[in-house]
Scaffold this active site. Structure first.
Site, PDB file in Angstrom:
ATOM      1  CG  ASP A   1     -31.300 -33.896  -4.953  1.00  0.00           C
ATOM      2  OD1 ASP A   1     -31.487 -33.962  -3.734  1.00  0.00           O
ATOM      3  OD2 ASP A   1     -30.389 -34.538  -5.530  1.00  0.00           O
TER       4      ASP A   1
ATOM      5  CD  GLU B   1     -30.849 -30.953  -0.751  1.00  0.00           C
ATOM      6  OE1 GLU B   1     -30.332 -31.483   0.243  1.00  0.00           O
ATOM      7  OE2 GLU B   1     -30.410 -31.142  -1.911  1.00  0.00           O
TER       8      GLU B   1
HETATM    9  C1  GLC Z   1     -29.792 -34.407  -1.615  1.00  0.00           C
HETATM   10  C2  GLC Z   1     -30.739 -35.412  -1.041  1.00  0.00           C
HETATM   11  C3  GLC Z   1     -29.954 -36.565  -0.535  1.00  0.00           C
HETATM   12  C4  GLC Z   1     -29.176 -37.163  -1.657  1.00  0.00           C
HETATM   13  C5  GLC Z   1     -28.348 -36.123  -2.403  1.00  0.00           C
HETATM   14  C6  GLC Z   1     -27.910 -36.637  -3.725  1.00  0.00           C
HETATM   15  O1  GLC Z   1     -28.980 -33.831  -0.677  1.00  0.00           O
HETATM   16  O2  GLC Z   1     -31.524 -34.834  -0.045  1.00  0.00           O
HETATM   17  O3  GLC Z   1     -30.764 -37.521   0.079  1.00  0.00           O
HETATM   18  O4  GLC Z   1     -28.304 -38.132  -1.153  1.00  0.00           O
HETATM   19  O5  GLC Z   1     -29.075 -34.961  -2.664  1.00  0.00           O
HETATM   20  O6  GLC Z   1     -28.975 -36.711  -4.628  1.00  0.00           O
HETATM   21  C1  GLC Z   2     -26.366 -32.389   0.308  1.00  0.00           C
HETATM   22  C2  GLC Z   2     -25.526 -31.579   1.260  1.00  0.00           C
HETATM   23  C3  GLC Z   2     -25.134 -32.397   2.397  1.00  0.00           C
HETATM   24  C4  GLC Z   2     -26.332 -33.270   2.553  1.00  0.00           C
HETATM   25  C5  GLC Z   2     -26.046 -34.331   1.577  1.00  0.00           C
HETATM   26  C6  GLC Z   2     -26.804 -35.576   1.730  1.00  0.00           C
HETATM   27  O1  GLC Z   2     -26.506 -31.852  -0.885  1.00  0.00           O
HETATM   28  O2  GLC Z   2     -24.640 -30.660   0.819  1.00  0.00           O
HETATM   29  O3  GLC Z   2     -24.797 -31.680   3.518  1.00  0.00           O
HETATM   30  O4  GLC Z   2     -26.734 -33.533   3.754  1.00  0.00           O
HETATM   31  O5  GLC Z   2     -26.119 -33.756   0.347  1.00  0.00           O
HETATM   32  O6  GLC Z   2     -26.226 -36.236   2.772  1.00  0.00           O
END
Ligand code: GLC
Ligand code: GLC
Length: 642
Positions: free
Chosen positions: A286, A328
C-alpha cells in the site's frame, strides 16, 4: 554490492553472534542456504540505506533473528508451497488467474461467512482474492482499514485471528490465492508504537517523523504532493498536546513510519513476515511510493524507496518465497514501471490502462490509450500486471503529459475535462460519478463511482432509456473484455460482476461522508445478487456475458503466458492488440470505443496467419473479403478457426 568474501565474512560474523531458534536439521539447512544465497544482496541494500548508522551490525543481527524466527514459525504446509512455487515461478501469469478485491464486511459480513462464499468464487472462476485491510483499526474513521492499529489482530467486527487462518487454509485447499494488504507507509495513531511515542518513549518517537519546528514542516510542504487536500492541507498534522507536527501523508490519524530508522525496518519486516505466515500468496504494498522522504524532493518514488522494497523482497525470498509483492503505485507511468521487477514487485496494478480506458470512453478516441500502452504496457517476462477497471479508490488521471502533448492533448485541460465528464457536469455525459478531493489551490480533482454508474447504467435506468441502457451494458463489457484479455491478472472489484450502482448511503455516516470513495463501496446484498441472476435485467446481462468471457479466457493459454502487442489501427475510435503464445497460438482483439459503427480493413487479421477466422465471443466467422465492421462499442476476440 559488497564483495563476496566481505559478505561471507559479514554473514559468518552475524551468525556467530545470534542464536538461531530451534529448527529441524533439514529446515536449518534450508534456512542457511537461502540466507547465503540472498544475504550479500540484502546487506548491500541495507548498506545503501543505513551505512551511516554506527550500530549497523547490531541491526543486521537483529534482522537475521527476525528472519530466523519467522522461518521457524512458518507452517510445514506453507514451506511446501514455497518449494512448489519456486518450481513454477511464473504461476501468476497463467490464463487461469482471475482476481477479486473485496471488503470482508461488505461482501460477506465476516470472515466465517466469507468462507461460505468459496463456491461463489469458484463458479465465477476467481482464484485470487484480495481482502481489503482487515486488521484492528480505530473505530470511526479508519480510512477503510488503511489505518492499522495492530497488524496481528483481526478487526473483531470481522472475526478472529483463528477465522482468518481457517479462511487461508480453506482458500489454499480450493486453489485460491489469498492477498493481504501490507500497509507499511503508516500506522494508525492508535498503534502501540504511536502510543508509546506519544507517551514520550524516545525509541518510539523515532518510529515516526515528529517536528518541533514549523519551518521544517513548511519546507517539506513546499515540495510534497497533497493527497487528501479536501480534508486537510499539507502533509502534516499538528498535535496540540505535544506542540509538535507529525508526518501524515494521508489522514491525520495515519502516521508515516520513519524508514530512515533501521529499527523500523526490522520491526515492520517482522510484521510483514507475520502476514506472510498467515498463508497469503500476495502482499499488496500500500502507498509504497511514499515510504522514503528527503528534503526538497517530492518525497515520492525516491531511489531509496526502491532499495527498501528490494530489501523487503529479499527477506521474503529467504523466509516465504511463495509470496509475491503487488505494487500500488498510482503515479506517473514511468515511475509505475520502476517498481516492476522480480527483485522488487512481481505484480503491479495497471493504473495507466485503467485511467485511459475511461479516457477513451469519454472522448471516444483511442490515440492516448494506444500510444500510452505501446510505450508502457510491456514489462519483464517474470512479472505481471494486475489489470483493473475500478477499485475501492478514486480514479486519478495518471497519464504522461509529454506523450499527451505530442498528440495535441494538454494534460491539465484534459484532466479537467475528464473530471467534468465523469462527474456528469459535462453536457451529454453518460456518467454519474462523484468528485473526490478537489484541490482548491491546483484545481486538481479525482473521480469516484462504480463501474456501472460511471459507464452510464445508472443514468439510463433513471431515465428509463432502453437504448442508453444497451449502450451502457456494451461499455461495461468493452472494459471487461480488455481487462480479461490484454495480459495480466484481471481483478474484478466486488459488485462490478453484478453491475452494482453507486451507493450514496455513506452520506448518512459522519465518519464516511467526507470521503466520496465510499460511493463505490456498496454492501453486496442478496438482492443485488438476485437481480444479476435474472436473465433479462441489465445486471443479468452483464453477469452472463462476463462469465462467458471469463470461461473463454481461462480455456486458452494465449491469455496467459503470452506476449502482447498493442496495435496501431489508424482508426481514431478503435483499439486493438494481439497476443502470441510460444505454442504458436495467436489472438487479436479489436474494440470500438464509440457508439457509431466503425470499420477496419481485414488486413489487420494478417497477423493471425489464418485462412479462417472466428470471433470466439460469438462463434461467428469473420469474412476476410471485406472490411471488418464493428457496431457501437463492439468487441471482437479473433482467433484462427480450429
Ligand atoms: C492506498 C489505498 C487507499 C488509502 C491509502 C492510504 O492508496 O488504496 O485506500 O487511502 O493507500 O493507506
Ligand atoms: C494513493 C495515490 C492516490 C490514491 C490515493 C487514495 O496512494 O497516490 O492517487 O488514489 O492514495 O486516494
Amino acid at each position: 554490492m559488497l564483495s563476496k568474501p566481505l559478505s561471507e565474512k559479514a554473514l559468518k560474523q552475524v551468525l556467530s553472534s545470534v542464536s538461531l531458534p530451534k529448527l529441524t536439521k533439514k529446515d536449518e539447512k534450508l534456512f542457511l542456504t537461502r540466507l547465503e544465497q540472498h544475504f550479500p544482496e540484502l546487506v548491500s541494500k541495507l548498506h545503501d540505506l543505513y551505512a551511516d548508522k554506527y550500530d549497523f551490525f547490531f541491526h543486521l543481527e537483529k534482522l537475521v533473528t527476525v528472519l530466523a524466527s519467522a522461518f521457524a514459525s512458518r507452517k510445514p504446509s506453507l514451506k511446501m508451497r514455497d518449494e512448489q512455487r519456486l518450481l513454477e515461478p511464473n504461476w501468476y501469469r497463467s490464463e487461469k488467474m482471475l482476481g477479486m478485491a473485496l471488503y470482508v464486511d461488505l461482501f460477506a459480513g465476516n470472515l466465517k461467512n466469507l468462507k461460505k462464499k468459496i463456491p461463489y468464487f469458484k463458479s465465477l472462476g476467481i482464484n485470487y482474492v484480495h481482502l481489503m485491510p482487515l486488521y484492528l483499526s480505530p473505530e470511526g474513521d479508519s480510512d477503510g482499514g488503511y489505518a492499522v492499529s495492530d497488524y496481528r489482530r483481526v478487526d473483531p467486527r470481522l472475526g478472529t485471528e483463528k477465522d482468518l487462518l481457517e479462511l487461508a487454509e480453506a482458500f489454499s485447499t480450493e486453489g485460491i490465492s489469498l492477498v493481504l494488504d501490507f500497509v507499511f507507509n503508516h500506522t494508525s495513531n492508535e498503534h502501540e508504537w504511536a502510543q508509546k511515542a506519544l507517551a514520550g518513549d524516545p525509541e518510539y518517537a523515532d518510529y515516526y517523523y515528529f517536528f518541533d519546528d514549523k519551518k521544517q514542516v513548511d519546507e517539506y510542504n513546499q515540495t510534497c504532493r497533497e493527497i487528501f487536500p479536501a480534508v486537510r492541507r499539507g502533509s502534516f498534522t499538528y498535535l496540540e498536546s505535544h506542540n509538535q507536527w507529525v508526518w501524515t501523508t494521508f489522514n491525520s490519524f495515519q502516521w508515516d513510519l520513519n524508514f530512515s530508522n533501521p529499527t523500523v525496518f526490522n520491526a515492520i519486516t517482522d510484521e510483514m513476515l507475520y502476514l506472510a505466515n498467515i498463508g497469503c500468496e500476495g502482499l499488496r504494498l500500500d502507498a509504497l511510493a511514499f515510504i522514503w522522504k528527503e528534503k526538497w524532493t517530492l518525497c515520492e518514488s525516491l531511489p531509496k524507496a526502491h532499495t527498501l522494497i528490494q530489501a523487503f523482497n529479499l527477506c521474503l525470498r529467504i523466509v516465504a518465497p511463495a509470496v509475491q509483492f503487488k505494487s500500488e503505485a498510482i503515479v506517473h507511468p514511468d515511475e509505475v514501471a520502476k517498481y516492476i521487477d522480480s527483485k522488487e514487485c512481481q505484480l503491479s496494478y495497471n493504473p495507466l490502462m485503467m485511467a485511459l480506458m475511461w479516457e477513451s470512453l469519454a472522448t471516444r478516441e483511442t490515440k492516448l490509450l494506444t500510444a500510452s500502452l505501446k510505450k508502457s504496457f510491456e514489462i519483464a517476462d517474470d512479472c505481471a500486471w494486475v489489470n483493473y477497471i475500478r477499485c475501492h479508490d478514486d480514479i486519478g488521471w495518471t497519464f504522461d503529459d509529454d506523450l499527451a502533448g505530442q498528440l495535441g492533448i494538454n494534460g491539465y485541460d484534459h484532466r479537467k475535462f475528464l473530471n467534468q465528464y465523469y462527474t456528469g457536469r459535462f453536457e451529454g455525459s453518460f456518467a454519474k460519478g462523484v468528485p473526490f478531493q478537489e484541490n482548491p489551490a491546483t484545481g486538481d480533482c479525482r473521480v469516484c463511482g462504480s463501474l456501472a454508474s460511471l459507464s452510464g447504467l445508472e443514468k439510463a435506468i433513471d431515465s428509463g432509456d432502453t437504448l442508453e441502457m444497451d449502450l451502457a451494458i456494451k461499455r461495461i463489457l468493452l472494459l471487461n473484455s480488455i481487462n480479461l484479455s490484454i495480459g495480466g491478472i484481471p481483478l474484478i472489484y466486488q459488485g462490478d460482476e453484478l453491475g452494482v450502482l453507486n451507493d450514496h448511503s455513506y452520506l448518512g455516516d459522519e465518519f464516511k461522508r467526507d470521503d466520496s470513495r465510499w460511493v463505490n463501496r456498496p454492501e453486496i446484498t442478496p438482492e443485488l445478487v438476485n437481480v444479476a441472476k435474472r436473465a433479462t435485467t441489465p445486471q443479468g446481462i452483464i453477469n452472463r456475458q462476463l462469465r462467458q468471457m471469463i470461461a473463454i479466457r481461462q480455456s486458452s493459454p494465449v491469455f496467459g503466458e503470452a506476449t502482447t502487442e498493442v496495435l496501431e489501427t489508424y482508426r481514431s475510435h478503435l483499439f486493438a492488440y494481439s497476443r502470441e503464445h510460444e505454442n504458436g497460438d495467436k489472438f487479436l482483439s479489436i474494440c470500438n470505443f464509440s457508439e457509431q459503427t466503425q470499420s477496419v480493413p481485414a488486413s489487420i487479421c494478417d497477423l493471425l496467419d489464418a485462412d479462417e477466422i472466428v470471433d470466439v465471443l460469438t462463434g461467428n466467422k469473420v469474412g476476410l473479403g471485406q472490411d471488418i465492421v464493428l457496431g457501437p462499442y463492439a468487441v471482437l476476440w479473433l482467433k484462427k478457426k480450429d
